[in-house]
Design a protein around this motif. Structure first.
Motif, short mmCIF file in Angstrom:
data_model
loop_
_atom_site.label_atom_id
_atom_site.label_comp_id
_atom_site.label_asym_id
_atom_site.label_seq_id
_atom_site.Cartn_x
_atom_site.Cartn_y
_atom_site.Cartn_z
N LEU A 27 0.83 -1.21 0.00
CA LEU A 27 0.00 0.00 0.00
C LEU A 27 0.86 1.26 0.00
N LEU A 28 2.01 1.20 0.66
CA LEU A 28 2.89 2.38 0.77
C LEU A 28 4.17 2.22 -0.04
N ARG A 29 4.17 1.31 -1.00
CA ARG A 29 5.37 1.11 -1.82
C ARG A 29 5.78 2.43 -2.48
N GLY A 30 7.07 2.75 -2.39
CA GLY A 30 7.58 3.99 -2.96
C GLY A 30 7.69 5.12 -1.95
N GLU A 31 7.01 4.95 -0.80
CA GLU A 31 7.10 5.95 0.25
C GLU A 31 8.42 5.78 1.02
N GLU A 32 8.81 6.79 1.74
CA GLU A 32 10.07 6.73 2.50
C GLU A 32 10.04 5.59 3.51
N ILE A 33 8.91 5.42 4.17
CA ILE A 33 8.73 4.31 5.10
C ILE A 33 7.53 3.50 4.63
N ALA A 34 7.76 2.24 4.32
CA ALA A 34 6.69 1.36 3.86
C ALA A 34 6.72 0.08 4.68
N ASP A 35 6.12 0.11 5.84
CA ASP A 35 6.05 -1.06 6.70
C ASP A 35 4.66 -1.13 7.33
N PRO A 36 4.32 -2.22 8.01
CA PRO A 36 2.97 -2.36 8.58
C PRO A 36 2.58 -1.22 9.51
N GLU A 37 3.51 -0.73 10.32
CA GLU A 37 3.19 0.35 11.26
C GLU A 37 2.83 1.64 10.51
N ALA A 38 3.60 1.94 9.46
CA ALA A 38 3.31 3.14 8.67
C ALA A 38 1.98 3.00 7.95
N ALA A 39 1.70 1.79 7.45
CA ALA A 39 0.42 1.54 6.78
C ALA A 39 -0.73 1.68 7.75
N LEU A 40 -0.53 1.24 8.99
CA LEU A 40 -1.56 1.38 10.01
C LEU A 40 -1.89 2.85 10.25
N GLU A 41 -0.86 3.67 10.33
CA GLU A 41 -1.06 5.11 10.51
C GLU A 41 -1.83 5.70 9.33
N PHE A 42 -1.46 5.30 8.12
CA PHE A 42 -2.14 5.81 6.93
C PHE A 42 -3.61 5.40 6.94
N LEU A 43 -3.88 4.11 7.16
CA LEU A 43 -5.26 3.63 7.16
C LEU A 43 -6.06 4.27 8.28
N GLY A 44 -5.40 4.52 9.41
CA GLY A 44 -6.09 5.12 10.55
C GLY A 44 -6.56 6.54 10.30
N LYS A 45 -5.95 7.18 9.31
CA LYS A 45 -6.37 8.55 8.96
C LYS A 45 -7.69 8.56 8.20
N HIS A 46 -8.00 7.44 7.56
CA HIS A 46 -9.17 7.40 6.67
C HIS A 46 -10.27 6.46 7.15
N CYS A 47 -9.95 5.58 8.09
CA CYS A 47 -10.92 4.59 8.57
C CYS A 47 -11.04 4.67 10.09
N GLN A 48 -12.22 4.39 10.60
CA GLN A 48 -12.40 4.38 12.06
C GLN A 48 -11.57 3.30 12.72
N TRP A 49 -11.51 2.15 12.08
CA TRP A 49 -10.71 1.03 12.57
C TRP A 49 -9.77 0.58 11.46
N ALA A 50 -8.49 0.52 11.74
CA ALA A 50 -7.49 0.02 10.80
C ALA A 50 -6.84 -1.20 11.44
N VAL A 51 -6.81 -2.31 10.71
CA VAL A 51 -6.29 -3.56 11.25
C VAL A 51 -5.22 -4.12 10.31
N VAL A 52 -4.04 -4.39 10.83
CA VAL A 52 -2.99 -5.04 10.05
C VAL A 52 -2.62 -6.33 10.77
N THR A 53 -2.85 -7.47 10.10
CA THR A 53 -2.51 -8.76 10.69
C THR A 53 -1.06 -9.10 10.32
N LEU A 54 -0.38 -9.74 11.28
CA LEU A 54 1.05 -10.00 11.13
C LEU A 54 1.38 -11.48 11.22
#
Length: 369
Positions: free
Chosen positions: A243-270
């Motif tokens: 989802l964050l490919r090409g961004e400076e930081i592209a890992d599950p934690e960064a994706a969680l932050e991104f999704l959390g900006k647009h969704c009430q609940w953001a879930v990343v399974t590991l």
């Protein structure tokens, strides 16, 4: 193409399912344990979901005769059941948690369509929004390696599916949640379903499908997420990274932050490392269940989503929702395919009880606990 609609005068209002799944094309899964040599021969990367045409599907099914691994714990190393991410989630919610569920989509007037209907209806899933059409039902080969990792090869190109202009307010009226899986091939029907669902007051859940789907169709996915209409988003570790490919930081934690900006609940399974969830300003990390024996990863994310949604509709805390999801996700990987067996539901109830979680009182299988 001729169309025959299955109707139900009482599909809306008080009798409407609490949770609806949108799966435009009903799908029949052919699940098999296979050796690594077969995975190296088929198109696409191992571990993801890559569409194939009917000729390739038939070729893979034929190859199962010589590449299937022997099984010691199941009667067969192959299984044919109703499939698809949304169907897995909805079936799990109905079977293991006793939640009233329905599914929106279409199935063909063929053997595969009949098998899909029989399987879903046997668990009490409301099929009044499932249209019967003249044509073929979608199929998918789910190849499981010796370690339990699964590779999906769906054949959707010639399959019947529900179209955007067939959706009506009555399909959604009276329900509380709409569950969807991202697919660039179904964007029109997804957008229309979201539009009607929001008009009818439903919350919307979206699963990111596969790292390949995110990689190839990232722009329309980002537009969908940024619309503000997705209340809950599920992503696994690979999908989150894509989802964050090409961004400076592209890992599950960064994706969680991104999704959390647009969704009430953001879930990343590991996977074996559990999951991380963000709800407003709260971030929760919950470990996986170490006792879960991974026979087949098929449906792990789908059943996790079902457990998490069960927690939400029951008013549980975010941490408790994660724990229920971990239990249900752990239950499905103990056997072949995305369908949880009665003994594995009992395994889940035992672990829910151990974690101080209430056992679903309306589940027909939970009486022992």
């Amino acid at each position: 193409m001729g169309v025959e609609l299955e109707t139900n005068k009482e599909q809306s209002g008080p009798t409407a399912p609490l949770i609806l799944g949108l799966q435009p094309a009903a799908l029949l899964d052919h699940v098999a344990r296979v050796d690594a040599s077969l995975l190296s021969q088929i198109p696409g990367e191992s571990g993801g979901s890559f569409p194939v045409d009917i000729e390739e599907l038939r070729h893979i099914l034929n190859e199962l005769n010589t590449h299937t691994l022997s099984s010691t714990d199941d009667k067969s190393a192959t299984k044919t059941i109703a499939g698809g991410s949304v169907a897995n989630t909805i079936r799990g919610l109905a079977a293991g948690f006793g939640v009233s569920c329905g599914i929106i989509g279409a199935f063909g007037d063929d053997e595969q369509g009949n098998l899909f209907v029989d399987n879903m209806s046997s668990y009490g899933v409301n099929l009044s929004r499932l249209r019967k059409k003249s044509g073929h039902t979608a199929q998918c080969v789910c190849l499981v390696d010796a370690l339990g990792n699964r590779t999906m090869r769906p054949c959707l190109s010639s399959a019947v599916k529900v179209q955007a202009d067939e959706l009506t307010s009555d399909d959604f009226k009276g329900s509380k949640w709409l569950v969807m899986r991202y697919s660039a091939y179904n964007l029109e029907v997804i957008h229309e379903a979201v539009r009607i669902a929001k008009k009818e007051g439903l919350s919307v859940s979206l699963d990111l499908a596969s790292f390949e789907m995110v990689r190839k169709f990232r722009i329309p996915l980002l537009q969908l997420l940024k619309s503000g209409n997705i209340d809950l988003c599920f992503a696994n570790e690979d999908e989150a990274t894509e989802l964050l490919r090409g961004e400076e930081i592209a890992d599950p934690e960064a994706a969680l932050e991104f999704l959390g900006k647009h969704c009430q609940w953001a879930v990343v399974t590991l996977g074996p490392n559990g999951c991380i969830v963000k709800h407003k300003n709260e971030i929760v990390r919950v470990p996986a269940i170490g006792e879960a024996k991974a026979v087949d990863a098929t449906g792990a994310g789908d059943l996790f989503a079902g457990g998490f949604l069960y927690g939400l509709v029951k008013g549980l805390s975010v941490e408790e929702c994660c724990k229920v999801g971990a239990c249900s996700g752990g239950a499905v990987i103990r056997s072949l395919g995305g369908e949880v067996s009665p003994e594995n539901w009992q395994w889940m109830y035992k672990h829910m009880k151990t974690k101080g979680l209430s056992i679903p009182s309306s589940s027909v299988m939970s009486s022992e606990y």
